[in-house]
Every structure is written in structure tokens, then in C-alpha cells.
Enzyme design. Structure first.
Site, PDB file in Angstrom:
ATOM      1  N   GLU A 296      23.990   6.867   5.029  1.00  0.00           N
ATOM      2  CA  GLU A 296      23.484   5.877   5.966  1.00  0.00           C
ATOM      3  C   GLU A 296      23.596   4.475   5.362  1.00  0.00           C
ATOM      4  O   GLU A 296      23.343   4.286   4.169  1.00  0.00           O
ATOM      5  CB  GLU A 296      22.025   6.168   6.303  1.00  0.00           C
ATOM      6  CG  GLU A 296      21.817   7.516   6.973  1.00  0.00           C
ATOM      7  CD  GLU A 296      22.641   7.678   8.235  1.00  0.00           C
ATOM      8  OE1 GLU A 296      22.653   6.751   9.063  1.00  0.00           O
ATOM      9  OE2 GLU A 296      23.295   8.732   8.388  1.00  0.00           O
TER      10      GLU A 296
ATOM     11  N   ASP B 175       0.811  -1.215   0.000  1.00  0.00           N
ATOM     12  CA  ASP B 175       0.000   0.000   0.000  1.00  0.00           C
ATOM     13  C   ASP B 175       0.849   1.272   0.000  1.00  0.00           C
ATOM     14  O   ASP B 175       0.815   2.077   0.939  1.00  0.00           O
ATOM     15  CB  ASP B 175      -0.943   0.002   1.211  1.00  0.00           C
ATOM     16  CG  ASP B 175      -1.825  -1.236   1.252  1.00  0.00           C
ATOM     17  OD1 ASP B 175      -2.229  -1.706   0.178  1.00  0.00           O
ATOM     18  OD2 ASP B 175      -2.106  -1.722   2.359  1.00  0.00           O
TER      19      ASP B 175
ATOM     20  N   GLU C  34     -13.036  -0.868  -6.708  1.00  0.00           N
ATOM     21  CA  GLU C  34     -12.939  -1.814  -5.595  1.00  0.00           C
ATOM     22  C   GLU C  34     -12.507  -1.104  -4.313  1.00  0.00           C
ATOM     23  O   GLU C  34     -13.162  -1.189  -3.289  1.00  0.00           O
ATOM     24  CB  GLU C  34     -11.926  -2.923  -5.940  1.00  0.00           C
ATOM     25  CG  GLU C  34     -11.749  -3.982  -4.857  1.00  0.00           C
ATOM     26  CD  GLU C  34     -12.940  -4.924  -4.737  1.00  0.00           C
ATOM     27  OE1 GLU C  34     -13.740  -4.998  -5.697  1.00  0.00           O
ATOM     28  OE2 GLU C  34     -13.085  -5.578  -3.689  1.00  0.00           O
TER      29      GLU C  34
ATOM     30  N   GLU D  62      21.601   2.254   5.827  1.00  0.00           N
ATOM     31  CA  GLU D  62      20.238   1.852   5.461  1.00  0.00           C
ATOM     32  C   GLU D  62      19.729   2.619   4.235  1.00  0.00           C
ATOM     33  O   GLU D  62      18.526   2.648   3.984  1.00  0.00           O
ATOM     34  CB  GLU D  62      19.288   2.019   6.648  1.00  0.00           C
ATOM     35  CG  GLU D  62      19.068   3.452   7.141  1.00  0.00           C
ATOM     36  CD  GLU D  62      20.098   3.921   8.149  1.00  0.00           C
ATOM     37  OE1 GLU D  62      21.165   3.288   8.249  1.00  0.00           O
ATOM     38  OE2 GLU D  62      19.863   4.935   8.831  1.00  0.00           O
TER      39      GLU D  62
HETATM   40  O1  FUB Z   1      -3.273  -3.797   2.950  1.00  0.00           O
HETATM   41  C1  FUB Z   1      -4.575  -4.096   3.347  1.00  0.00           C
HETATM   42  C2  FUB Z   1      -5.550  -3.776   2.238  1.00  0.00           C
HETATM   43  O2  FUB Z   1      -5.185  -4.466   1.069  1.00  0.00           O
HETATM   44  C3  FUB Z   1      -5.540  -2.323   1.820  1.00  0.00           C
HETATM   45  O3  FUB Z   1      -6.217  -1.511   2.706  1.00  0.00           O
HETATM   46  C4  FUB Z   1      -6.138  -2.446   0.477  1.00  0.00           C
HETATM   47  O4  FUB Z   1      -5.986  -1.320  -0.330  1.00  0.00           O
HETATM   48  C5  FUB Z   1      -5.428  -3.658  -0.065  1.00  0.00           C
HETATM   49  O5  FUB Z   1      -4.188  -3.301  -0.624  1.00  0.00           O
END
Ligand code: FUB
Length: 610
Positions: free
Chosen positions: A338, A45, A219, A340
Site C-alpha cells: 500500500e 495517546d 497523574e 500508505e
Molecule cells: O489526549 C488528551 C489527554 O491528554 C489524554 O487523555 C491524556 O492521557 C493526555 O495525554
């Protein structure tokens, strides 16, 4: 706490690295893929934010071995060049929100008035359904605190996204299965009016077949922004699996028109989730997939592609790649970097460092960091690393072009008595010129070797060369003499590297030692880095490298390395960087290895002074 065993993901990464290294063995110094962006954990995400010349990337975190969206914290990364990313750790977790008990899902960060507002969907303990919280921080990397101590909106839906229009009006969008917006107040932590549902028409959001309750493609995961007066909503379409599509509108509240697919179903994760930003003249599309070893729908990884809008403002099809975007500029190795910060981190993990920020840890033999596009210019003379080791340490190999590429230097890391007991080591470097991909490869015995906080190169001449003749000792005693009547011989029974070392025996005073005249090579006021591997013939003397400089009849002694105890059982590296200067006319400069006291014989090998 350091895990005693490799996690499944780490084991998978190791296995993957073997597969990845096979071509490397056949074709030396391959270019290494840079997508996904993060290799140390599973991330999902992505929510990018451009701030002060850097792209900050906010992600969720899929726990290793997840069989659901098991997510407990969020992470922050940043980059100035879209190739090398700095890990800023996890400044926010479920515990930030006292009222939440699970599901640290897809968030978004918006910046306003010097503050950073992080909107996240989490499960509300009281209702047991999903709600949206907001945290606030004074810097893009936090710390973040719950801004209001309760949900901002609470209708059981997810995936918040904030857009601030040119007139200053901020909107919060979110929703699955519906799509909502509400006008945020300028404080960014409250809103005016009621949440409004965006009509999900097929004209606005495309046609989904075979799902009567969801007639459109929408969605989840809205990402709203404005470009050249046109409003875009990039979203996750259909399920499952999802693809990324978009709609456009003449205003932030619609009406929306469906525009088609951006990223087709690809990548081994049944969800996808996009974020789009412009940075440094380019446009970038962030998404997630299941591309890491062990990856899949619940063990995802964020990645990024560069793209160009079509002339009419439409978005081209964007496919997932393992190469990622081209680097913007280069990385400066002559300032502190760094550990990282990397384009690829193989086999390692990161953790908070006691000195602040993060360090790379859980380092084992063969692990490496790739730092892309490092601008060495006319050359580097030495490499300095901030390190710690609660075990016996190891070495950092400075390699160019690949994990098995040209070896430019080797830094020895001793045990420091603790994984957070930091020390600085320096070693000479040869041949690091121009712009190269830098690979810092770790070597040593079994188990964890060392922790790594930061590194920096020192600039050197274009030769980058060793001023000592026969520093590798492979040409017998050539170039070396012995002071004080002691004797030199070429030892074939012991070598730190290669097949020979130099033995200085018959020493009658501490200052006796193998030496070399470097008068013609010295530059007044320059900094020199020394490295020499030493082993005693008997006893445990304290050895050091010294430069005797005679100018205008006066001799000064420069300690090139600290004194270190050496022994008969193994090799000890003496290393240091020293500025050498004199007044008047230089008549002699002599490099030598001596002992603090005593007359034990010394073996020396792989000596460099540059
Ligand atoms: O990562 C958890 C859920 O999966 C997210 O809120 C959605 O967008 C999907 O990526």
C-alpha cells in the site's frame, strides 16, 4: 474536499523538509529518521495491540493548530516490522457515540473472542463531564460501533486501559486525578461490582511535592500488564510537564510499589502517554511528543522505542529518539504494497480510496515516501503503481537510499480525469538489488500532482539491465537501424533527457521505425518491460513499441506497449509489460517503435527493454 491552501502543518513540514534536506545535499543519501511514527497528521495517546503477527497502533488525533486537546476522532496504524507503518484511517469518531459531544481522548483496545473492544474517554453531552464509552468491532481496523449506546462508566475521569489476566478476568483501569479499576464481565461491555479506587500512596505511586491535593506522582494514563508473574502499571507522572513512571504489584489489584522513572520529561509536549507491548521477541515502548513541525502540547505525535527489561524485571530508562526501533525483517517489494505503508511520509496526506483502504494524496512536487528495508534480492525489472490524477499528473521517481539517492526508474503518471479515477502505470527499473531503503519521490509542476494507492515491483535478473544499446540516444545512432528505407539521425535540438534524441524521418509506412536486434538477449517465456519516450515530428500519430519474433520461419508480433497518441509539443511515454514466447528455434527478434497508421516522423528517447 481538497483544501486549496497548505495547512500550517503542511507548510511547516515543507519548511522542515528543506532543513532536513540540507544535510542530504551536502552528504548524499542520508539515513532518514523514522520517529515520530505518523507524519501525515498529529497523533497522541498511543495504544498498541499485537494481533496475528502485526502491531496495531490506536491513536488519538490532535487537530492542526489546536490550543487545547481538540480531538474529534481516533486513528489506526499497523506494522509487521516496527519500521514501516500502514495507515488504516479513522474508523471511529465522536459521532460513533451518539451521547458524546467532545474530547475524543486517550483510548485503549483489547481483543477477546475474535472481537476488538475500544474503550475511550469522551465528554458526555448530558452531564457535560468526561465518561468512558466502549465500541466493538470484528476486525482490528473496524468498523467500530457503540457497544451499549451509553457510557460504560461515568465518574468524570479519563484514560481507560484494559488488562485481561491469565485466569480470564478482565479489569478496566482509568482515572485522573484518582485511579480506579472495575472487573469487566467476559462480554467486555459490562462489569461486576462497583468501581474501586486504588489507594494512591507514596509507597505505591511515589511522592509529589508542592501539591497537597495530589500527594503522589500518579497523574493519568495507566497502562497495566503482566510479565513473568509481575504486574506493571506504567503511567503519566506529575504535571506539568509529565514524565513516564511505573509501579509493580503481585496482583492486578495491588498492592502497588513505586519503581521509578521510565521516560524522563522530554520532547516538547507537556503530556506524555505510554503503551508497552512485546512483539516478535522484542519489547516496545510507545509514547508521544511534540516532535513534528508545529508540534507541541496540543499538537502531538506518537513514537516508539525498543527496549530490554533488566534481568530483575525492572524497566531501564528509555529516551526519545528520532531513529526509532530497528526493523524486524524486511519488506517484500514483489507483492502489492500500500502507498500508505511507509517509514516516513514527507509532505503528503492520506485519505480513504474509492477502491478501498486508504491512498496517499495531496502530493506535490518534491514530496516523498520512504519505505525502509526493501528486499530487492537479485533485482527488480519494473515498478508498477496504482495512481489517479485530477490534474495533469506528474512522475514517481524510484530512488534508493535517500530522497535524492540513486534514480532507479521514473514512472510517468497521466491525468486520469479524477482524483479517484484509478489507472496502473509501469516503468522499467535499473539497479534495485539487495536490501535498500526505497524512496518514492514525486515530481511535476505546481499544485497537487497525483494520488497513489499501491505499488509493486516485478522481479528481474541481477543485471536488471536495459537490453537496448544506446537507449539514452546520447551516442548518436549507435545500435539503431531504420526499417523500410526510412532514415535515422541524432537530434540535438530535442531530448527527453540528456542532450540528444533519435529522429526517424522519411517513413513511408506505419511499420517503419527505429529498431534494434535483440535476438541474443531474449529468454523464452520471460516477461519484459518496455519504456520509450516519443514525440512526433508532425501530426498526432498513435505510436507503440513492438517486438517482431521469428522462430521456425514464423514471425509473431508482440505489442510491448499500448498505442498512445503522440504530438509535436511534448514527450509521451509508451510503457508496458509483456510476456514473450515462441515455439521452435528463434532466428530473429527485433524491437521497434512504429505508428498505428501514417508516416509522420518520430523522435524517440530514453528507450529501455528489460
Ligand atoms: O489526549 C488528551 C489527554 O491528554 C489524554 O487523555 C491524556 O492521557 C493526555 O495525554
Amino acid at each position: 474536499m481538497r483544501p486549496a491552501l497548505l495547512t500550517a502543518r503542511r507548510k511547516a513540514l515543507v519548511a522542515w523538509s528543506v532543513i532536513l534536506l540540507l544535510p542530504a545535499l551536502l552528504f548524499p543519501s542520508p539515513a532518514r529518521a523514522d520517529n515520530p511514527i505518523v507524519q501525515t497528521i498529529y497523533t497522541a495517546d498511543p495504544a498498541p495491540l499485537v494481533h496475528n503477527g502485526r502491531v496495531y497502533l490506536y491513536t488519538g488525533h490532535d487537530e492542526d493548530g489546536s490550543t487545547y486537546f481538540t480531538m474529534r476522532d481516533w486513528h489506526v496504524y499497523s506494522s509487521a516490522d516496527m519500521a514501516n507503518w500502514t495507515d488504516h484511517g479513522s474508523p471511529m469518531s465522536l459521532s460513533t457515540f451518539a451521547w458524546a459531544d467532545a474530547n475524543a481522548w486517550a483510548g485503549h483496545v483489547a481483543s477477546r473472542n475474535g472481537r476488538f473492544y475500544w474503550y475511550v474517554p469522551v465528554r458526555d453531552r448530558a452531564s457535560g463531564s468526561m465518561a468512558i464509552g466502549v465500541a466493538v468491532g470484528d476486525s482490528p481496523t473496524g468498523p467500530f460501533r457503540d457497544a451499549i449506546g451509553r457510557p460504560l462508566v461515568n465518574n468524570g475521569e479519563i484514560d481507560p486501559n484494559v488488562f485481561i489476566d491469565d485466569n480470564g478476568q478482565a479489569y478496566l483501569y482509568w482515572g485522573n486525578p484518582r485511579l480506579w479499576y472495575v472487573r469487566l464481565n467476559t462480554d467486555m461491555i459490562s462489569y461486576s461490582g462497583s468501581p474501586t479506587q486504588i489507594p494512591l500512596t507514596t509507597a505505591g505511586y511515589g511522592t509529589r511535592t508542592g501539591n497537597a491535593s495530589r500527594p503522589t506522582l500518579y497523574e493519568e494514563a495507566p497502562w497495566v500488564y503482566k510479565r513473568n508473574g509481575l504486574y506493571y502499571n506504567v503511567f503519566a507522572a506529575e504535571c506539568c510537564s509529565e514524565f513516564i513512571a511505573y509501579s509493580t504489584a503481585p496482583s492486578a489489584t495491588g498492592p502497588w510499589t513505586y519503581r521509578g522513572t521510565i521516560m524522563p520529561r522530554q520532547g516538547g509536549s507537556f503530556t506524555n502517554h505510554a503503551g508497552v507491548v512485546d512483539f516478535n521477541g522484542g519489547s516496545y515502548f510507545f509514547y508521544h511528543n511534540g516532535a513534528l513541525p508545529g508540534g507541541g502540547g496540543f499538537t502531538r505525535s506518537v513514537a516508539v522505542e525498543k527496549f530490554t527489561y533488566n534481568a530483575d524485571g525492572t524497566i531501564p530508562t528509555i529516551n526519545m529518539t528520532t531513529a526509532g526501533p530497528p526493523q524486524v525483517g524486511t519488506l517484500n517489494p514483489f507483492v502489492r504494497q500500500e502507498a500508505e505503508t511507509s517509514a516516513w511520509a514527507q509532505g503528503v496526506e492520506t485519505e480513504p480510496a474509492s477502491e478501498g483502504g486508504m491512498n496517499v494524496g495531496f502530493i506535490e512536487n518534491g514530496d516523498y515516501l520512504k519505505v525502509k528495508g526493501v528486499a530487492f534480492g537479485t533485482g527488480a525489472s519494473s515498478f508498477t503503481a496504482r495512481v489517479a490524477s485530477g490534474s495533469g499528473g506528474g512522475t514517481i521517481e524510484v530512488r534508493l537510499g535517500g530522497p535524492t539517492g540513486t534514480l532507479a526508474g521514473t514512472c510517468s503518471v497521466p491525468g486520469t480525469g479524477g482524483w479517484q479515477s484509478w489507472t496502473t502505470v509501469t516503468c522499467p527499473v535499473n539497479g534495485a538489488t539487495g536490501t535498500r531503503d526505497l524512496y518514492l519521490r514525486f515530481a511535476g509542476g505546481s499544485g497537487y500532482l497525483l494520488n497513489f494507492n499501491w505499488w509493486q515491483f516485478a522481479q528481474g535478473g541481477s543485471s536488471g539491465g536495459n537490453l537496448l544499446t544506446n537507449g539514452g540516444m546520447e551516442n548518436g545512432t549507435t545500435g539503431w537501424t531504420a526499417s523500410g528505407g526510412s532514415t535515422l539521425s541524432s537530434a540535438t535540438n530535442l531530448a527527453y533527457a540528456g542532450s540528444r534524441s533519435l529522429l526517424n524521418s522519411g517513413r513511408t509506412a506505419a511499420w517503419n521505425g527505429p529498431n534494434q536486434n535483440v535476438t541474443s538477449s531474449l529468454t523464452n517465456g520471460r516477461s519484459y518491460t518496455t519504456s520509450v519516450w516519443v514525440r512526433s515530428q508532425s501530426g498526432t500519430p498513435s505510436a507503440k513499441a513492438t517486438l517482431a519474433v521469428t522462430a521456425n520461419g514464423t514471425t509473431n508480433y508482440f505489442q510491448l506497449t499500448p498505442a498512445r497518441t503522440v504530438n509535436t509539443g511534448g514527450w509521451t511515454q509508451l510503457t508496458g509489460t509483456t510476456t514473450v514466447s515462441w515455439t521452435g528455434t528463434l532466428t530473429n527478434a527485433s524491437f521497434y517503435v512504429e505508428t498505428a497508421t501514417g508516416t509522420d516522423g518520430l523522435y524517440i528517447d530514453d528507450a529501455s527493454f528489460q
